[in-house]
Scaffold this active site. Sequence first.
Site, PDB file in Angstrom:
ATOM      1  CE  LYS A 144       0.923  11.709  11.449  1.00  0.00           C
ATOM      2  NZ  LYS A 144       1.728  12.182  12.591  1.00  0.00           N
ATOM      3  N   GLY A 173       3.803   1.954  22.707  1.00  0.00           N
ATOM      4  CA  GLY A 173       4.458   1.831  21.409  1.00  0.00           C
ATOM      5  C   GLY A 173       5.857   2.411  21.493  1.00  0.00           C
ATOM      6  CG  ASN A 174       9.456   4.540  18.859  1.00  0.00           C
ATOM      7  OD1 ASN A 174      10.440   4.101  19.454  1.00  0.00           O
ATOM      8  ND2 ASN A 174       9.483   5.671  18.193  1.00  0.00           N
TER       9      ASN A 174
HETATM   10  N1  GLU Z   1       4.999  10.810  13.326  1.00  0.00           N
HETATM   11  C1  GLU Z   1       5.852  11.658  14.113  1.00  0.00           C
HETATM   12  C2  GLU Z   1       5.086  12.866  14.596  1.00  0.00           C
HETATM   13  O1  GLU Z   1       3.879  12.824  14.737  1.00  0.00           O
HETATM   14  C3  GLU Z   1       7.159  11.982  13.425  1.00  0.00           C
HETATM   15  C4  GLU Z   1       7.038  12.700  12.128  1.00  0.00           C
HETATM   16  C5  GLU Z   1       8.356  12.847  11.369  1.00  0.00           C
HETATM   17  O2  GLU Z   1       9.379  12.406  11.861  1.00  0.00           O
HETATM   18  O3  GLU Z   1       8.302  13.398  10.272  1.00  0.00           O
HETATM   19  O4  GLU Z   1       5.641  13.858  14.945  1.00  0.00           O
END
Ligand code: GLU
Length: 407
Positions: free
Chosen positions: A102, A216-217
Amino acid sequence: MKPFENALRQLNIAAQAINLNSDILKRLSVPDKIITANLPIKKDDGTLQIYEAYRVQYNNARGPYKGGIRFHPQVDIDEVKALSFWMTIKCAVVGIPMGGGKGGVTVDVKTTSDSELEKISRAWVGAFKDLIGPDKDVPAPDVYTNPQTMAWMADEYSKLVGAKKLGVVTGKPLDMGGSQGRGAATAKGGMFVLADLVAKRSWDPKNMSVAVQGLGNVGGGMAKFLFDEGYKVVAVADSKSIIYKEDGLNIDEVLSRKENKQTLNDLPGVKEISLTEFFALPVDVLVPAALENQITLENADSIKAKVILEMGNGPTTPEADKILFAKKVEVIPDVLANAGGVTVSYFEWLQNNEDKYWSEDEVNAKLKEIMIDAWQKTFDIAQEKNVDYRTAAFILAIGRLAEAMSK
Ligand code: GLU
Protein backbone atom coordinates in the site's frame (compact mmCIF):
# COMPACT_ATOMS: atom_id res chain seq x y z
CA MET A 1 -6.90 2.98 18.00
CA LYS A 2 -4.03 2.34 15.68
CA PRO A 3 -5.10 0.46 12.55
CA PHE A 4 -1.98 -1.74 12.49
CA GLU A 5 -2.54 -2.86 16.09
CA ASN A 6 -6.08 -3.82 15.17
CA ALA A 7 -4.81 -5.66 12.11
CA LEU A 8 -2.36 -7.69 14.20
CA ARG A 9 -5.07 -8.55 16.69
CA GLN A 10 -7.21 -9.89 13.86
CA LEU A 11 -4.23 -11.93 12.65
CA ASN A 12 -3.58 -13.35 16.11
CA ILE A 13 -7.21 -14.37 16.62
CA ALA A 14 -7.12 -16.37 13.38
CA ALA A 15 -3.63 -17.76 14.07
CA GLN A 16 -4.81 -19.07 17.42
CA ALA A 17 -7.89 -20.70 15.92
CA ILE A 18 -5.72 -22.82 13.61
CA ASN A 19 -2.63 -23.15 15.75
CA LEU A 20 -0.54 -21.43 13.11
CA ASN A 21 3.15 -22.25 12.92
CA SER A 22 4.91 -19.60 15.01
CA ASP A 23 7.50 -18.77 12.34
CA ILE A 24 4.78 -18.05 9.80
CA LEU A 25 2.98 -15.89 12.37
CA LYS A 26 6.19 -13.98 13.08
CA ARG A 27 6.73 -13.30 9.39
CA LEU A 28 3.12 -12.24 8.84
CA SER A 29 3.38 -9.81 11.77
CA VAL A 30 5.88 -7.48 10.06
CA PRO A 31 6.08 -5.91 6.61
CA ASP A 32 8.96 -6.84 4.28
CA LYS A 33 9.85 -3.23 3.66
CA ILE A 34 8.75 0.31 4.58
CA ILE A 35 9.85 3.13 2.33
CA THR A 36 9.20 6.81 2.97
CA ALA A 37 10.04 9.83 0.88
CA ASN A 38 9.62 13.58 1.05
CA LEU A 39 8.25 15.02 -2.17
CA PRO A 40 9.17 18.67 -2.79
CA ILE A 41 6.41 20.22 -4.90
CA LYS A 42 6.13 23.75 -6.30
CA LYS A 43 2.59 24.91 -5.59
CA ASP A 44 0.62 27.01 -8.08
CA ASP A 45 1.42 30.13 -6.06
CA GLY A 46 5.15 29.50 -6.41
CA THR A 47 5.79 28.32 -2.84
CA LEU A 48 7.47 25.01 -2.13
CA GLN A 49 5.65 22.37 -0.10
CA ILE A 50 7.05 19.07 1.11
CA TYR A 51 4.65 16.15 1.05
CA GLU A 52 5.26 12.92 2.99
CA ALA A 53 4.92 9.84 0.82
CA TYR A 54 4.95 6.13 1.61
CA ARG A 55 5.08 2.67 0.17
CA VAL A 56 4.85 -0.39 2.37
CA GLN A 57 5.64 -3.73 0.76
CA TYR A 58 4.11 -6.17 3.18
CA ASN A 59 4.39 -9.63 1.68
CA ASN A 60 5.06 -11.04 -1.78
CA ALA A 61 5.00 -14.77 -1.10
CA ARG A 62 2.03 -15.23 -3.45
CA GLY A 63 2.99 -12.72 -6.14
CA PRO A 64 4.03 -9.09 -6.74
CA TYR A 65 3.10 -6.61 -4.00
CA LYS A 66 -0.30 -5.16 -4.84
CA GLY A 67 -2.36 -2.34 -3.43
CA GLY A 68 -3.56 1.20 -3.82
CA ILE A 69 -2.13 4.62 -3.10
CA ARG A 70 -4.15 6.83 -0.76
CA PHE A 71 -4.11 10.64 -0.86
CA HIS A 72 -5.53 11.85 2.45
CA PRO A 73 -4.52 14.30 5.20
CA GLN A 74 -4.61 11.50 7.79
CA VAL A 75 -2.28 9.16 5.93
CA ASP A 76 0.59 8.05 8.14
CA ILE A 77 2.94 5.11 8.29
CA ASP A 78 0.82 3.12 10.75
CA GLU A 79 -2.22 3.38 8.49
CA VAL A 80 -0.31 2.42 5.35
CA LYS A 81 1.20 -0.57 7.18
CA ALA A 82 -2.26 -1.77 8.22
CA LEU A 83 -3.66 -1.27 4.74
CA SER A 84 -0.76 -3.17 3.16
CA PHE A 85 -1.30 -6.03 5.59
CA TRP A 86 -5.00 -6.16 4.72
CA MET A 87 -4.07 -6.23 1.01
CA THR A 88 -1.91 -9.30 1.70
CA ILE A 89 -4.84 -11.05 3.36
CA LYS A 90 -7.34 -9.80 0.76
CA CYS A 91 -5.45 -11.11 -2.27
CA ALA A 92 -5.04 -14.47 -0.55
CA VAL A 93 -8.76 -14.62 0.39
CA VAL A 94 -9.78 -14.32 -3.26
CA GLY A 95 -6.89 -16.53 -4.33
CA ILE A 96 -5.27 -14.20 -6.87
CA PRO A 97 -1.49 -14.54 -7.31
CA MET A 98 -0.63 -11.19 -5.79
CA GLY A 99 0.97 -10.08 -2.54
CA GLY A 100 0.12 -7.06 -0.44
CA GLY A 101 1.35 -3.49 -0.46
CA LYS A 102 0.00 0.00 0.00
CA GLY A 103 1.09 3.56 -0.56
CA GLY A 104 0.04 7.02 0.34
CA VAL A 105 0.67 10.73 0.42
CA THR A 106 -0.34 12.97 3.31
CA VAL A 107 -2.30 15.54 1.33
CA ASP A 108 -5.74 17.12 1.31
CA VAL A 109 -6.94 16.83 -2.29
CA LYS A 110 -9.74 19.29 -1.59
CA THR A 111 -7.26 22.13 -1.22
CA THR A 112 -4.87 20.93 -3.94
CA SER A 113 -5.22 21.85 -7.62
CA ASP A 114 -5.16 19.30 -10.44
CA SER A 115 -1.78 20.50 -11.63
CA GLU A 116 -0.39 20.12 -8.10
CA LEU A 117 -1.92 16.63 -7.84
CA GLU A 118 -0.28 15.71 -11.14
CA LYS A 119 3.10 16.86 -9.82
CA ILE A 120 2.59 14.88 -6.60
CA SER A 121 1.60 11.74 -8.54
CA ARG A 122 4.61 11.96 -10.82
CA ALA A 123 6.94 12.72 -7.91
CA TRP A 124 5.59 9.67 -6.04
CA VAL A 125 6.64 7.50 -8.98
CA GLY A 126 10.01 9.25 -9.16
CA ALA A 127 10.63 8.47 -5.49
CA PHE A 128 9.61 4.81 -5.65
CA LYS A 129 10.50 3.88 -9.24
CA ASP A 130 13.13 1.30 -8.29
CA LEU A 131 10.70 -0.57 -6.06
CA ILE A 132 7.65 -0.73 -8.29
CA GLY A 133 7.21 -2.43 -11.66
CA PRO A 134 4.85 -4.91 -13.33
CA ASP A 135 6.65 -7.92 -11.83
CA LYS A 136 7.54 -6.37 -8.48
CA ASP A 137 4.93 -4.07 -7.05
CA VAL A 138 1.77 -2.84 -8.75
CA PRO A 139 -0.04 0.17 -7.24
CA ALA A 140 -3.66 1.18 -7.91
CA PRO A 141 -6.19 3.79 -6.79
CA ASP A 142 -7.51 4.09 -3.25
CA VAL A 143 -9.19 6.87 -1.26
CA TYR A 144 -8.98 10.15 -3.27
CA THR A 145 -6.92 8.70 -6.11
CA ASN A 146 -8.53 7.65 -9.38
CA PRO A 147 -7.91 6.58 -13.01
CA GLN A 148 -6.42 10.01 -13.79
CA THR A 149 -3.86 9.58 -10.99
CA MET A 150 -2.97 6.16 -12.43
CA ALA A 151 -2.63 7.63 -15.95
CA TRP A 152 -0.06 10.15 -14.66
CA MET A 153 1.77 7.42 -12.78
CA ALA A 154 1.89 4.93 -15.67
CA ASP A 155 3.09 7.70 -17.97
CA GLU A 156 5.78 8.85 -15.54
CA TYR A 157 7.05 5.32 -14.94
CA SER A 158 7.20 4.59 -18.68
CA LYS A 159 9.16 7.81 -19.24
CA LEU A 160 11.59 7.04 -16.43
CA VAL A 161 12.36 3.50 -17.60
CA GLY A 162 12.29 4.44 -21.28
CA ALA A 163 9.65 1.88 -22.27
CA LYS A 164 5.88 1.68 -22.20
CA LYS A 165 4.99 -0.35 -19.10
CA LEU A 166 1.23 -0.31 -18.73
CA GLY A 167 1.20 -3.10 -16.14
CA VAL A 168 3.03 -0.97 -13.56
CA VAL A 169 -0.25 0.29 -12.12
CA THR A 170 -3.89 -0.79 -12.41
CA GLY A 171 -7.12 1.17 -12.30
CA LYS A 172 -6.05 3.12 -15.38
CA PRO A 173 -8.45 4.82 -17.80
CA LEU A 174 -9.72 2.53 -20.58
CA ASP A 175 -7.74 4.31 -23.31
CA MET A 176 -4.52 3.78 -21.33
CA GLY A 177 -4.81 0.03 -20.86
CA GLY A 178 -7.47 0.02 -18.15
CA SER A 179 -9.90 -2.87 -17.83
CA GLN A 180 -13.59 -2.86 -18.57
CA GLY A 181 -15.50 -3.05 -15.30
CA ARG A 182 -12.65 -1.87 -13.02
CA GLY A 183 -14.45 1.30 -11.90
CA ALA A 184 -17.50 -0.56 -10.63
CA ALA A 185 -15.63 -3.71 -9.58
CA THR A 186 -15.34 -3.10 -5.83
CA ALA A 187 -19.05 -2.30 -5.44
CA LYS A 188 -20.06 -5.09 -7.78
CA GLY A 189 -17.98 -7.63 -5.84
CA GLY A 190 -19.69 -6.56 -2.61
CA MET A 191 -23.10 -6.88 -4.26
CA PHE A 192 -22.37 -10.47 -5.38
CA VAL A 193 -21.56 -11.48 -1.81
CA LEU A 194 -24.51 -9.63 -0.28
CA ALA A 195 -26.94 -11.11 -2.82
CA ASP A 196 -25.73 -14.59 -1.94
CA LEU A 197 -26.15 -14.02 1.80
CA VAL A 198 -29.62 -12.52 1.24
CA ALA A 199 -30.57 -15.63 -0.80
CA LYS A 200 -29.13 -17.97 1.87
CA ARG A 201 -31.31 -16.27 4.51
CA SER A 202 -34.37 -16.19 2.19
CA TRP A 203 -34.72 -12.43 2.58
CA ASP A 204 -36.20 -10.14 -0.06
CA PRO A 205 -34.21 -7.03 -1.05
CA LYS A 206 -37.50 -5.21 -1.67
CA ASN A 207 -38.22 -5.38 2.06
CA MET A 208 -34.75 -4.40 3.18
CA SER A 209 -33.35 -1.06 4.27
CA VAL A 210 -29.74 0.06 4.06
CA ALA A 211 -27.46 2.84 5.31
CA VAL A 212 -24.26 3.65 3.40
CA GLN A 213 -21.32 5.56 4.91
CA GLY A 214 -19.07 7.08 2.23
CA LEU A 215 -20.05 8.27 -1.24
CA GLY A 216 -16.76 7.89 -3.07
CA ASN A 217 -16.20 5.41 -5.89
CA VAL A 218 -17.03 2.47 -3.63
CA GLY A 219 -19.78 3.88 -1.37
CA GLY A 220 -21.44 5.79 -4.20
CA GLY A 221 -21.31 2.68 -6.39
CA MET A 222 -22.82 0.56 -3.62
CA ALA A 223 -25.63 3.04 -2.94
CA LYS A 224 -26.48 3.06 -6.64
CA PHE A 225 -26.44 -0.76 -7.05
CA LEU A 226 -28.50 -1.25 -3.88
CA PHE A 227 -31.03 1.39 -5.00
CA ASP A 228 -31.31 -0.21 -8.45
CA GLU A 229 -31.83 -3.66 -6.88
CA GLY A 230 -34.80 -2.34 -4.91
CA TYR A 231 -33.23 -1.98 -1.46
CA LYS A 232 -34.48 1.08 0.41
CA VAL A 233 -31.43 3.26 1.03
CA VAL A 234 -32.63 5.31 4.00
CA ALA A 235 -29.37 7.03 4.94
CA VAL A 236 -26.08 8.08 3.41
CA ALA A 237 -23.11 9.84 4.92
CA ASP A 238 -20.24 11.68 3.29
CA SER A 239 -17.51 13.88 4.75
CA LYS A 240 -19.88 16.86 4.83
CA SER A 241 -23.31 15.59 5.80
CA ILE A 242 -25.28 12.61 7.04
CA ILE A 243 -28.82 12.46 5.74
CA TYR A 244 -31.79 10.23 6.55
CA LYS A 245 -35.14 9.70 4.89
CA GLU A 246 -37.40 7.05 6.35
CA ASP A 247 -39.11 6.07 3.09
CA GLY A 248 -35.85 5.93 1.17
CA LEU A 249 -33.58 8.34 -0.69
CA ASN A 250 -33.52 8.72 -4.44
CA ILE A 251 -29.88 7.76 -4.96
CA ASP A 252 -29.77 9.07 -8.54
CA GLU A 253 -30.66 12.47 -7.15
CA VAL A 254 -28.13 12.18 -4.31
CA LEU A 255 -25.31 11.21 -6.67
CA SER A 256 -26.09 13.86 -9.25
CA ARG A 257 -26.03 16.49 -6.49
CA LYS A 258 -22.73 15.15 -5.29
CA GLU A 259 -21.32 15.27 -8.80
CA ASN A 260 -22.35 18.90 -9.13
CA LYS A 261 -20.81 19.66 -5.73
CA GLN A 262 -24.22 20.64 -4.32
CA THR A 263 -25.22 20.12 -0.70
CA LEU A 264 -27.23 17.03 0.28
CA ASN A 265 -28.88 18.23 3.48
CA ASP A 266 -31.46 20.41 1.71
CA LEU A 267 -32.86 17.57 -0.42
CA PRO A 268 -36.65 17.48 0.05
CA GLY A 269 -37.81 15.35 2.97
CA VAL A 270 -34.37 14.56 4.40
CA LYS A 271 -33.30 14.96 7.98
CA GLU A 272 -29.73 15.55 9.08
CA ILE A 273 -28.55 13.11 11.72
CA SER A 274 -25.38 12.56 13.75
CA LEU A 275 -22.89 9.75 13.12
CA THR A 276 -24.00 8.16 16.40
CA GLU A 277 -27.59 8.14 15.14
CA PHE A 278 -26.45 6.86 11.75
CA PHE A 279 -24.84 3.72 13.17
CA ALA A 280 -27.83 3.07 15.45
CA LEU A 281 -30.42 3.21 12.63
CA PRO A 282 -32.93 0.35 12.49
CA VAL A 283 -31.70 -0.84 9.07
CA ASP A 284 -31.14 -4.35 7.76
CA VAL A 285 -27.76 -3.66 6.18
CA LEU A 286 -25.06 -1.21 7.19
CA VAL A 287 -22.36 -0.45 4.62
CA PRO A 288 -19.30 1.33 6.01
CA ALA A 289 -17.45 2.47 2.88
CA ALA A 290 -15.23 5.18 4.32
CA LEU A 291 -12.24 5.05 6.68
CA GLU A 292 -10.94 2.90 9.55
CA ASN A 293 -12.23 2.66 13.13
CA GLN A 294 -15.86 3.59 12.54
CA ILE A 295 -17.50 0.73 14.45
CA THR A 296 -15.91 0.52 17.88
CA LEU A 297 -16.50 -0.36 21.50
CA GLU A 298 -18.42 2.94 21.74
CA ASN A 299 -21.14 2.25 19.19
CA ALA A 300 -21.12 -1.52 18.49
CA ASP A 301 -23.82 -2.18 21.04
CA SER A 302 -26.15 0.37 19.47
CA ILE A 303 -26.06 -1.33 16.06
CA LYS A 304 -29.39 -2.78 14.95
CA ALA A 305 -28.40 -3.96 11.46
CA LYS A 306 -28.50 -7.69 10.70
CA VAL A 307 -25.61 -7.41 8.26
CA ILE A 308 -22.55 -5.18 8.06
CA LEU A 309 -20.93 -5.21 4.64
CA GLU A 310 -17.48 -3.67 5.05
CA MET A 311 -16.74 -1.89 1.80
CA GLY A 312 -14.05 0.37 3.28
CA ASN A 313 -10.87 -1.03 4.82
CA GLY A 314 -10.67 -1.57 8.57
CA PRO A 315 -13.99 -0.01 9.65
CA THR A 316 -14.53 -2.36 12.62
CA THR A 317 -12.23 -2.76 15.61
CA PRO A 318 -11.58 -6.19 17.19
CA GLU A 319 -13.48 -5.16 20.36
CA ALA A 320 -16.51 -4.25 18.25
CA ASP A 321 -16.22 -7.54 16.34
CA LYS A 322 -16.62 -9.45 19.60
CA ILE A 323 -19.77 -7.54 20.53
CA LEU A 324 -21.26 -7.93 17.06
CA PHE A 325 -20.58 -11.67 16.97
CA ALA A 326 -22.31 -12.08 20.33
CA LYS A 327 -25.26 -10.06 18.96
CA LYS A 328 -25.33 -12.36 15.89
CA VAL A 329 -24.75 -9.47 13.49
CA GLU A 330 -23.28 -10.94 10.32
CA VAL A 331 -20.16 -8.91 9.49
CA ILE A 332 -18.85 -9.54 5.99
CA PRO A 333 -15.26 -8.40 6.40
CA ASP A 334 -13.40 -5.88 4.24
CA VAL A 335 -10.80 -8.43 3.09
CA LEU A 336 -13.61 -10.28 1.34
CA ALA A 337 -16.40 -7.72 0.77
CA ASN A 338 -14.25 -5.14 -1.02
CA ALA A 339 -11.87 -7.57 -2.78
CA GLY A 340 -13.65 -7.09 -6.11
CA GLY A 341 -11.49 -4.04 -6.81
CA VAL A 342 -8.16 -5.78 -6.54
CA THR A 343 -9.56 -8.82 -8.34
CA VAL A 344 -10.34 -6.75 -11.44
CA SER A 345 -7.00 -4.97 -10.96
CA TYR A 346 -5.41 -8.39 -11.33
CA PHE A 347 -7.48 -8.94 -14.50
CA GLU A 348 -6.24 -5.59 -15.81
CA TRP A 349 -2.63 -6.54 -15.11
CA LEU A 350 -3.15 -9.86 -16.93
CA GLN A 351 -4.69 -8.08 -19.93
CA ASN A 352 -1.75 -5.64 -20.03
CA ASN A 353 0.79 -8.46 -19.82
CA GLU A 354 -0.92 -10.46 -22.57
CA ASP A 355 -1.98 -7.41 -24.58
CA LYS A 356 -5.41 -9.04 -24.98
CA TYR A 357 -8.48 -7.24 -23.74
CA TRP A 358 -11.65 -8.73 -22.29
CA SER A 359 -15.29 -7.64 -22.62
CA GLU A 360 -17.16 -6.22 -19.63
CA ASP A 361 -19.33 -9.36 -19.49
CA GLU A 362 -16.24 -11.54 -19.34
CA VAL A 363 -14.75 -9.43 -16.54
CA ASN A 364 -17.96 -9.50 -14.52
CA ALA A 365 -18.51 -13.23 -14.96
CA LYS A 366 -14.96 -14.00 -13.79
CA LEU A 367 -15.30 -11.55 -10.91
CA LYS A 368 -18.52 -13.20 -9.77
CA GLU A 369 -16.96 -16.66 -9.86
CA ILE A 370 -14.00 -15.57 -7.73
CA MET A 371 -16.08 -13.59 -5.21
CA ILE A 372 -18.65 -16.34 -4.70
CA ASP A 373 -15.97 -19.01 -4.35
CA ALA A 374 -14.09 -16.98 -1.69
CA TRP A 375 -17.33 -16.16 0.13
CA GLN A 376 -18.59 -19.76 0.12
CA LYS A 377 -15.27 -21.02 1.49
CA THR A 378 -15.34 -18.30 4.16
CA PHE A 379 -18.95 -19.16 5.04
CA ASP A 380 -18.12 -22.86 5.37
CA ILE A 381 -15.08 -22.23 7.60
CA ALA A 382 -17.19 -19.93 9.81
CA GLN A 383 -19.83 -22.67 10.27
CA GLU A 384 -17.31 -25.40 10.84
CA LYS A 385 -15.22 -23.54 13.41
CA ASN A 386 -17.97 -21.36 14.90
CA VAL A 387 -16.02 -18.16 14.26
CA ASP A 388 -17.05 -14.86 12.69
CA TYR A 389 -16.58 -14.33 8.96
CA ARG A 390 -13.50 -12.17 9.48
CA THR A 391 -11.67 -14.91 11.35
CA ALA A 392 -12.87 -17.42 8.75
CA ALA A 393 -11.60 -15.28 5.86
CA PHE A 394 -8.26 -14.84 7.66
CA ILE A 395 -8.02 -18.61 8.19
CA LEU A 396 -8.58 -19.16 4.47
CA ALA A 397 -5.96 -16.53 3.58
CA ILE A 398 -3.37 -17.56 6.14
CA GLY A 399 -3.55 -21.16 4.96
CA ARG A 400 -2.75 -20.04 1.42
CA LEU A 401 -0.01 -17.68 2.59
CA ALA A 402 1.57 -20.31 4.81
CA GLU A 403 1.69 -22.70 1.88
CA ALA A 404 3.37 -20.11 -0.33
CA MET A 405 5.82 -19.10 2.40
CA SER A 406 6.87 -22.67 3.11
CA LYS A 407 8.00 -23.22 -0.48
N1 GLU B 1 -7.40 0.24 -3.06
C1 GLU B 1 -8.18 -0.93 -3.35
C2 GLU B 1 -8.22 -1.84 -2.15
O1 GLU B 1 -8.09 -1.39 -1.02
C3 GLU B 1 -7.75 -1.62 -4.63
C4 GLU B 1 -6.35 -2.10 -4.67
C5 GLU B 1 -5.90 -2.62 -6.03
O2 GLU B 1 -6.69 -2.62 -6.96
O3 GLU B 1 -4.73 -2.99 -6.12
O4 GLU B 1 -8.48 -3.00 -2.24
